[in-house]
Scaffold this motif. Structure first.
Motif, short mmCIF file in Angstrom:
data_model
loop_
_atom_site.label_atom_id
_atom_site.label_comp_id
_atom_site.label_asym_id
_atom_site.label_seq_id
_atom_site.Cartn_x
_atom_site.Cartn_y
_atom_site.Cartn_z
N PRO A 19 0.83 -1.21 0.00
CA PRO A 19 0.00 0.00 0.00
C PRO A 19 0.86 1.26 0.00
O PRO A 19 1.98 1.26 0.50
CB PRO A 19 -0.78 -0.10 1.32
CG PRO A 19 -0.62 -1.50 1.78
CD PRO A 19 0.65 -2.01 1.20
N TYR A 20 0.29 2.31 -0.58
CA TYR A 20 0.94 3.61 -0.49
C TYR A 20 1.01 3.98 0.98
O TYR A 20 0.00 4.05 1.66
CB TYR A 20 0.13 4.66 -1.28
CG TYR A 20 0.69 6.04 -1.16
CD1 TYR A 20 0.02 7.04 -0.46
CD2 TYR A 20 1.91 6.36 -1.76
CE1 TYR A 20 0.55 8.32 -0.36
CE2 TYR A 20 2.44 7.64 -1.65
CZ TYR A 20 1.75 8.60 -0.96
OH TYR A 20 2.29 9.87 -0.85
N HIS A 21 2.17 4.23 1.44
CA HIS A 21 2.34 4.30 2.89
C HIS A 21 3.55 5.15 3.23
O HIS A 21 4.62 4.63 3.56
CB HIS A 21 2.51 2.88 3.43
CG HIS A 21 2.41 2.79 4.91
ND1 HIS A 21 3.42 3.16 5.76
CD2 HIS A 21 1.40 2.37 5.71
CE1 HIS A 21 3.05 2.98 7.00
NE2 HIS A 21 1.83 2.51 7.00
N PRO A 22 3.41 6.46 3.16
CA PRO A 22 4.58 7.33 3.33
C PRO A 22 4.93 7.60 4.79
O PRO A 22 5.38 8.68 5.14
CB PRO A 22 4.14 8.62 2.62
CG PRO A 22 2.67 8.64 2.80
CD PRO A 22 2.21 7.21 2.78
N HIS A 23 4.68 6.63 5.63
CA HIS A 23 4.99 6.79 7.06
C HIS A 23 5.65 5.52 7.56
O HIS A 23 5.55 4.49 6.92
CB HIS A 23 3.69 6.99 7.87
CG HIS A 23 2.77 7.99 7.28
ND1 HIS A 23 3.05 9.34 7.28
CD2 HIS A 23 1.59 7.84 6.63
CE1 HIS A 23 2.07 9.97 6.67
NE2 HIS A 23 1.17 9.10 6.27
N PRO A 24 6.28 5.58 8.70
CA PRO A 24 6.82 4.34 9.26
C PRO A 24 5.71 3.31 9.45
O PRO A 24 4.59 3.67 9.84
CB PRO A 24 7.38 4.79 10.62
CG PRO A 24 7.66 6.25 10.47
CD PRO A 24 6.63 6.76 9.52
N TRP A 25 6.01 2.08 9.14
CA TRP A 25 5.02 1.02 9.29
C TRP A 25 4.81 0.72 10.77
O TRP A 25 5.75 0.71 11.56
CB TRP A 25 5.49 -0.23 8.56
CG TRP A 25 5.36 -0.10 7.09
CD1 TRP A 25 6.22 0.52 6.24
CD2 TRP A 25 4.28 -0.57 6.28
NE1 TRP A 25 5.75 0.47 4.95
CE2 TRP A 25 4.57 -0.19 4.95
CE3 TRP A 25 3.11 -1.28 6.55
CZ2 TRP A 25 3.72 -0.49 3.89
CZ3 TRP A 25 2.26 -1.58 5.48
CH2 TRP A 25 2.57 -1.19 4.18
N VAL B 5 -2.16 4.11 -5.30
CA VAL B 5 -2.85 3.59 -4.11
C VAL B 5 -2.04 2.46 -3.52
O VAL B 5 -1.96 2.28 -2.32
CB VAL B 5 -4.26 3.10 -4.51
CG1 VAL B 5 -4.89 2.34 -3.37
CG2 VAL B 5 -5.11 4.30 -4.89
N GLN B 6 -1.43 1.70 -4.41
CA GLN B 6 -0.57 0.63 -3.95
C GLN B 6 0.46 0.34 -5.04
O GLN B 6 0.26 0.67 -6.20
CB GLN B 6 -1.39 -0.63 -3.67
CG GLN B 6 -2.12 -1.15 -4.88
CD GLN B 6 -3.15 -2.20 -4.55
OE1 GLN B 6 -3.23 -2.68 -3.44
NE2 GLN B 6 -3.95 -2.56 -5.53
N GLY B 29 6.30 8.10 -1.64
CA GLY B 29 6.01 7.93 -0.22
C GLY B 29 6.96 6.97 0.46
O GLY B 29 7.15 7.03 1.67
N GLN B 30 7.56 6.08 -0.31
CA GLN B 30 8.45 5.11 0.32
C GLN B 30 9.49 4.63 -0.67
O GLN B 30 9.38 4.81 -1.86
CB GLN B 30 7.65 3.94 0.90
CG GLN B 30 6.73 3.25 -0.06
CD GLN B 30 5.68 2.44 0.69
OE1 GLN B 30 5.80 2.14 1.87
NE2 GLN B 30 4.63 2.06 -0.02
N PRO B 43 9.84 4.08 4.78
CA PRO B 43 9.08 5.31 4.50
C PRO B 43 10.00 6.41 3.99
O PRO B 43 11.17 6.47 4.36
CB PRO B 43 8.49 5.68 5.87
CG PRO B 43 9.31 4.96 6.87
CD PRO B 43 9.90 3.78 6.22
#
Lengths: 191, 183
Positions: A19-25, B5-6, B29-30, B43
């Motif tokens: 998933p798009y996830h621009p933060h620490p998991w 989205v992914q 984003g990552q 990230p």
């Protein structure tokens, strides 16, 4: 370029979806991701490590180890393959095997305090990780025993934690490991 | 540009490949790297991280001789199944245009530590860069005790500390002369 719906579905079914996830998991997100996709997903301080599917050789040796350990394991200990072990609230790993001191648990993960021994079977893909970062995070979490098994060399090394660091306390000879701690076992690593 | 989205990575038996990773769409984003066939997803840096990267880029670029180039976020191929994306690199071939640069072209890899990456940058990445023979490694670590800079030089296959500084201050003579003031 637009894909047809069928192509999209095919891609989803045969892919790992990150998933798009621009933060620490976070721990919860990683637990959800791993379960959904049947892959080994580990977390270290907000970063994900997604391991490839293991080789047949890896699984073969792992299977034999499981059988051998299971035969001699005292009833107050439990052997589990590939369960989530929680090392801290931002660190989750999936050891090849873990020996736990509280059998019968049902949670999404085993807390590090309940783990007496972790076992990792090295592969080309995991060697650096298992001997480097994983060794460090297991030590940080206070896991008393760490057994590294090398199928290529048919050898194994047992590390024991003392004052926050691992040192080698046992090593196989001629392809056989004579284990005495945390339980007694004779493990044949050959073939 | 709309963020995905992914990100879909083809699932197949066994280790992921450099090809798998290079085909991934840009995801700002990552960062997705490849280490021995496993995917490492981290990230994107937050503002403090990016600010430090910016300062490093400016100061290193200003001091760099004409036969090297300072770049950001490029794909570096360390081995057949190892692809890393250092925060900054100092490269030997200025003006070249590759999707992926082989480790041999790097003089220095620079990583700015974030809370998510501390262990990875200090343990794994350090080892990986040393193994692929990159002559210098600079680690910039904004700790609670201050902005720590540590420069390493490859000596007989391992990194030995070359110079270190607190409070964001470090003067280097290798790989070229530069006075870093990141505070």
């Amino acid at each position: 370029m637009a894909n047809s719906v069928d192509q999209d579905i095919a891609l989803l079914e045969h892919s790992l979806a990150i998933p798009y996830h621009p933060h620490p998991w976070t721990l919860d997100e990683v637990l959800a991701l791993g379960d959904e996709q049947g892959l080994r997903v580990e977390l270290c301080d907000g970063m994900l490590h997604v391991g490839p599917t293991p080789s047949r050789r890896h699984q073969r040796l792992l299977g034999r180890l499981m059988v051998a350990i299971d035969q001699v394991l005292p009833r107050e200990l439990e052997l589990l393959p590939a369960v989530n072990v929680l090392l801290s609230d931002s660190r989750l790993v999936v050891p090849d095997l873990s020996v736990n001191v509280e059998p019968g648990g049902t949670g999404a993960y085993v807390p590090a305090e309940q783990v007496a021994l972790v076992v990792e079977v090295l592969s080309a893909s995991s060697r650096l990780y298992d001997t480097g970062l994983k060794r460090q995070v297991y030590a940080d979490a206070g896991i008393k025993h760490y057994l590294l098994v090398d199928p290529d060399a048919a050898s194994a090394t047992l590390l024991e934690l003392d004052f926050g660091e691992y040192s080698e306390v046992n090593r196989s000879a001629g392809g056989i490991l004579y284990l005495t701690d945390p339980f007694t076992a004779e493990l044949d690593l050959r073939g | 540009m709309v963020a995905p989205v992914q990100t879909l990575v083809p699932a197949h038996d066994g280790p992921w490949t450099i090809d798998d990773v290079l085909r991934l769409p840009d995801d700002r984003g990552q960062r997705i790297e490849l280490v021995d066939g496993a995917l490492v997803v981290s990230p994107a840096g937050r503002m403090r991280h990016q600010r430090l990267v910016g300062k490093l880029f400016t100061q290193l670029s200003a001091a760099a001789p004409s036969d090297v180039e300072v770049t950001l976020d490029i794909n570096v191929r360390l081995a057949e199944d190892r692809l890393l994306i250092p925060d900054l690199t100092i490269m030997r071939c200025p003006g070249a245009d590759f999707l992926m640069v082989p480790a041999a072209e790097l003089l220095m890899a620079v990583e700015v530590v974030s809370p998510s990456s501390r262990t990875y940058d200090r343990v794994t990445k350090r080892h990986l860069y040393a193994e692929s023979g990159i002559p210098y490694y600079l680690l910039v670590d904004p700790t609670d005790a201050g902005l720590l800079l540590r420069a390493y030089q490859l000596v007989q296959g391992r990194y030995k500390e070359l110079a270190s500084g607190n409070d964001g201050i470090l003067d280097l003579e290798q790989p070229f002369e530069v006075s870093l003031r990141l505070g």
